[in-house]
Design an enzyme around this catalytic site. Structure first.
Site, mmCIF file in Angstrom:
data_model
loop_
_atom_site.group_PDB
_atom_site.id
_atom_site.type_symbol
_atom_site.label_atom_id
_atom_site.label_comp_id
_atom_site.label_asym_id
_atom_site.label_seq_id
_atom_site.Cartn_x
_atom_site.Cartn_y
_atom_site.Cartn_z
ATOM 1 N N GLU A 23 -97.962 -21.145 -31.213
ATOM 2 C CA GLU A 23 -97.113 -22.244 -31.371
ATOM 3 C C GLU A 23 -98.114 -23.453 -31.862
ATOM 4 O O GLU A 23 -99.191 -23.744 -31.574
ATOM 5 C CB GLU A 23 -96.734 -22.683 -30.068
ATOM 6 C CG GLU A 23 -95.356 -23.286 -30.117
ATOM 7 C CD GLU A 23 -94.246 -22.472 -30.626
ATOM 8 O OE1 GLU A 23 -93.842 -22.260 -31.707
ATOM 9 O OE2 GLU A 23 -93.691 -21.333 -29.741
ATOM 10 N N HIS A 24 -97.763 -24.153 -33.055
ATOM 11 C CA HIS A 24 -98.308 -25.132 -33.516
ATOM 12 C C HIS A 24 -99.774 -24.729 -34.288
ATOM 13 O O HIS A 24 -100.545 -25.235 -34.387
ATOM 14 C CB HIS A 24 -98.527 -26.318 -32.686
ATOM 15 C CG HIS A 24 -97.354 -27.004 -32.238
ATOM 16 N ND1 HIS A 24 -96.938 -28.184 -32.940
ATOM 17 C CD2 HIS A 24 -96.696 -26.950 -31.232
ATOM 18 C CE1 HIS A 24 -95.853 -28.516 -32.470
ATOM 19 N NE2 HIS A 24 -95.576 -27.759 -31.384
ATOM 20 N N GLY B 95 -79.987 -27.656 -32.342
ATOM 21 C CA GLY B 95 -81.027 -28.631 -31.799
ATOM 22 C C GLY B 95 -81.523 -28.321 -30.421
ATOM 23 O O GLY B 95 -82.116 -28.987 -29.587
ATOM 24 N N TYR C 98 -94.280 -34.457 -33.423
ATOM 25 C CA TYR C 98 -94.738 -33.366 -34.241
ATOM 26 C C TYR C 98 -95.534 -33.931 -35.252
ATOM 27 O O TYR C 98 -96.620 -33.252 -35.681
ATOM 28 C CB TYR C 98 -93.450 -32.865 -34.624
ATOM 29 C CG TYR C 98 -93.577 -31.384 -35.637
ATOM 30 C CD1 TYR C 98 -93.778 -30.133 -34.926
ATOM 31 C CD2 TYR C 98 -93.938 -31.397 -36.901
ATOM 32 C CE1 TYR C 98 -94.016 -28.919 -35.575
ATOM 33 C CE2 TYR C 98 -94.211 -30.041 -37.579
ATOM 34 C CZ TYR C 98 -94.083 -29.027 -37.055
ATOM 35 O OH TYR C 98 -94.469 -27.840 -37.597
ATOM 36 N N GLU D 212 -86.928 -28.515 -46.855
ATOM 37 C CA GLU D 212 -86.884 -29.392 -45.328
ATOM 38 C C GLU D 212 -88.019 -30.380 -45.334
ATOM 39 O O GLU D 212 -87.811 -31.605 -45.125
ATOM 40 C CB GLU D 212 -87.227 -28.406 -44.409
ATOM 41 C CG GLU D 212 -87.221 -28.861 -42.847
ATOM 42 C CD GLU D 212 -86.442 -28.185 -41.715
ATOM 43 O OE1 GLU D 212 -85.768 -27.338 -42.118
ATOM 44 O OE2 GLU D 212 -86.564 -28.835 -40.515
ATOM 45 N N SER E 90 -84.183 -22.977 -34.464
ATOM 46 C CA SER E 90 -84.358 -22.668 -35.869
ATOM 47 C C SER E 90 -82.825 -22.732 -36.520
ATOM 48 O O SER E 90 -82.592 -21.949 -37.386
ATOM 49 C CB SER E 90 -85.215 -21.667 -36.260
ATOM 50 O OG SER E 90 -86.350 -22.127 -36.028
ATOM 51 N N SER E 91 -81.681 -23.314 -35.809
ATOM 52 C CA SER E 91 -80.566 -23.375 -36.575
ATOM 53 C C SER E 91 -80.453 -23.969 -38.161
ATOM 54 O O SER E 91 -80.152 -23.400 -38.933
ATOM 55 C CB SER E 91 -79.628 -23.975 -35.787
ATOM 56 O OG SER E 91 -79.882 -25.440 -35.663
ATOM 57 N N ASP F 227 -90.535 -20.832 -39.458
ATOM 58 C CA ASP F 227 -88.724 -20.630 -39.191
ATOM 59 C C ASP F 227 -88.320 -19.996 -40.219
ATOM 60 O O ASP F 227 -87.399 -19.001 -40.055
ATOM 61 C CB ASP F 227 -88.423 -22.010 -38.727
ATOM 62 C CG ASP F 227 -89.195 -22.673 -37.756
ATOM 63 O OD1 ASP F 227 -89.816 -21.911 -36.793
ATOM 64 O OD2 ASP F 227 -89.121 -23.888 -37.588
HETATM 65 C C1 GLA Z 1 -91.229 -26.046 -35.304
HETATM 66 C C2 GLA Z 1 -91.654 -26.019 -36.926
HETATM 67 C C3 GLA Z 1 -92.454 -24.719 -37.038
HETATM 68 C C4 GLA Z 1 -93.650 -24.754 -36.118
HETATM 69 C C5 GLA Z 1 -93.253 -25.017 -34.543
HETATM 70 C C6 GLA Z 1 -94.300 -24.917 -33.613
HETATM 71 O O1 GLA Z 1 -90.647 -25.031 -34.965
HETATM 72 O O2 GLA Z 1 -90.428 -25.870 -37.571
HETATM 73 O O3 GLA Z 1 -92.891 -24.609 -38.187
HETATM 74 O O4 GLA Z 1 -94.622 -25.476 -36.573
HETATM 75 O O5 GLA Z 1 -92.432 -25.938 -34.522
HETATM 76 O O6 GLA Z 1 -94.988 -23.801 -33.720
#
Ligand code: GLA
Length: 385
Positions: free
Chosen positions: A36-37, A126, A225, A164, A130-131, A176
């Site tokens: 993640e991240h 939301g 973010y 995006e 990842s919709s 995503d």
């Molecule tokens: C969101 C972003 C991804 C990723 C995650 C965190 O989903 O769209 O690209 O950075 O956060 O892992």
């Protein structure tokens, strides 16, 4: 919830446009298992596509216009012309993902064809599954197909990310869109976000990934973010590397004191998380559920304490989950600040897990979480009519 089928899309199209569609496309949402991240730090991620998707039925038009109808938003309509500059429609924010993809494909030189479209999906909107990436990949698959262009799925994912980043204005990484386009049934998808190489990893057997939606909206998600991204970039610069991906744990341990405290915490998360992804792949390959679950737990702690993207609801959800019989590990998934957790749960214990997590979380927060097991689905696809 009813599973969507191509027939439902055909019926929606027929009702809306009084004719039949020539093409149906579908792109799934995703849940990130670990990593993640890390994507915007050129690192590693391990998502899987889920058995919920955005679907589109389409028929080309000959006047170079795109007319969209969103079944899930009260059949709202939005339209644009391919020959004029493509602008945002903020009254129909959902349409900006389709507009953005059309814009990115045109910038790339693809000669698009106008179309009538109906859109319908069952990816919760939301909640961090990842919709929006699913909508982008679904639209891109449709535009590319109608234009008879030849674009690889990797490039398609990049164009969706560009849409995006530059059109919608969210500075997300590639995970995503990549997962929605390239995932494989029954597998997780390991992506090296630097060179975009990838491998399909068979999922561990005997346990399933269960998603728990906290129902906490991700209000702060966008600004926080972007702030995290900037902090990671500053940490990389201070360490003299292109991206945090380039720093090993050993090197970081030696040099952490060169960074201000806050940046050291952010960097430590990213650097240790990359190592956890690699360890998780080994655990999956050896079907070592305990090792996989432990890595998930460590990932959550790192996101909570070092990266600081958790919240009370997500922390409670993982604690409640871990107290259940048959739960190997639990962590927040996606950007954080609300949204969902992902949990590795023994197949036979899933019904009780769902019941108990729902009961305890509801008692504490006064709202029932949405808890459901996910099957690892196939990436985007098209069905000619
Ligand atoms: C969101 C972003 C991804 C990723 C995650 C965190 O989903 O769209 O690209 O950075 O956060 O892992």
């Amino acid at each position: 919830m009813v599973m969507l089928t191509p027939q439902m899309l055909r019926t929606e199209f027929q009702k809306t446009f009084n004719t039949t569609p020539t093409l149906i496309t579908r792109a799934p949402g995703r849940v990130n298992l670990i990593g993640e991240h890390t994507d915007y730090n050129d690192g590693f991620v391990l998502p899987m596509a889920i058995d919920r998707a955005v679907w589109m039925a389409a028929r080309p038009r000959d006047d170079r216009r795109v007319q969209m109808v969103a079944c899930d938003f009260d059949y709202a309509r939005s339209e644009f012309a391919l020959d004029a500059p493509i602008l945002r429609d903020n009254a129909h924010a959902w349409s900006n993902y389709v507009r953005g993809v059309a814009w990115a494909l045109q910038v790339r030189g693809v000669a698009l064809v106008g179309a009538d479209l109906v859109i319908r999906g069952d990816v919760p909107v939301g909640s961090g599954l990842s919709s929006s990436a699913a909508l982008e990949v679904c639209a891109a698959t449709m535009f590319v197909e109608l234009a008879r262009a030849s674009i690889s799925k990797v490039e398609l994912a990049r164009l969706c990310q560009q849409a995006e980043n530059e059109f919608v204005g969210v500075k997300c990484g590639i995970m995503d869109q990549f997962a929605s386009a390239l995932a494989q049934e029954n597998h997780a998808l390991w992506i090296d976000c630097r060179d975009l190489s990838y491998r399909h990893i068979p999922l561990p057997r005997g346990a399933v990934f269960v998603v728990c939606d906290s129902r906490k909206r991700r209000d702060l998600a966008n600004s926080a973010y972007n702030q995290r991204r900037a902090e990671c970039e500053r940490a990389a610069r201070a360490l003299g590397v292109v991206a945090l991906r380039d720093v090993s744990i050993a090197e970081f341990t030696r040099r952490a004191n060169e960074l201000p405290h806050l940046l050291a915490k952010r960097a430590r998360h990213v650097i240790t998380e990359n190592a956890r992804v690699l360890a998780a792949i080994t655990a999956a390959e050896q079907n070592d559920l305990a090792a996989f679950g432990k890595l998930m737990n460590e990932s959550h702690a790192s996101l909570r304490d070092d990266f600081e993207v958790s919240c009370a609801e997500l922390d409670a959800l993982v604690e409640i989950a871990r107290a259940q019989v048959g739960c190997w590990g639990a962590r927040l998934t996606g950007a954080g600040f609300g949204g969902c957790t992902v949990n590795l749960v023994n197949e036979r214990d899933v019904p009780q897990f769902i019941e108990e997590v729902t009961r305890v979380y509801r008692a504490r927060f006064g709202i029932a979480p949405l808890v459901y097991p996910c099957r690892a689905a196939q990436g985007s696809s098209k069905i000619e009519q």
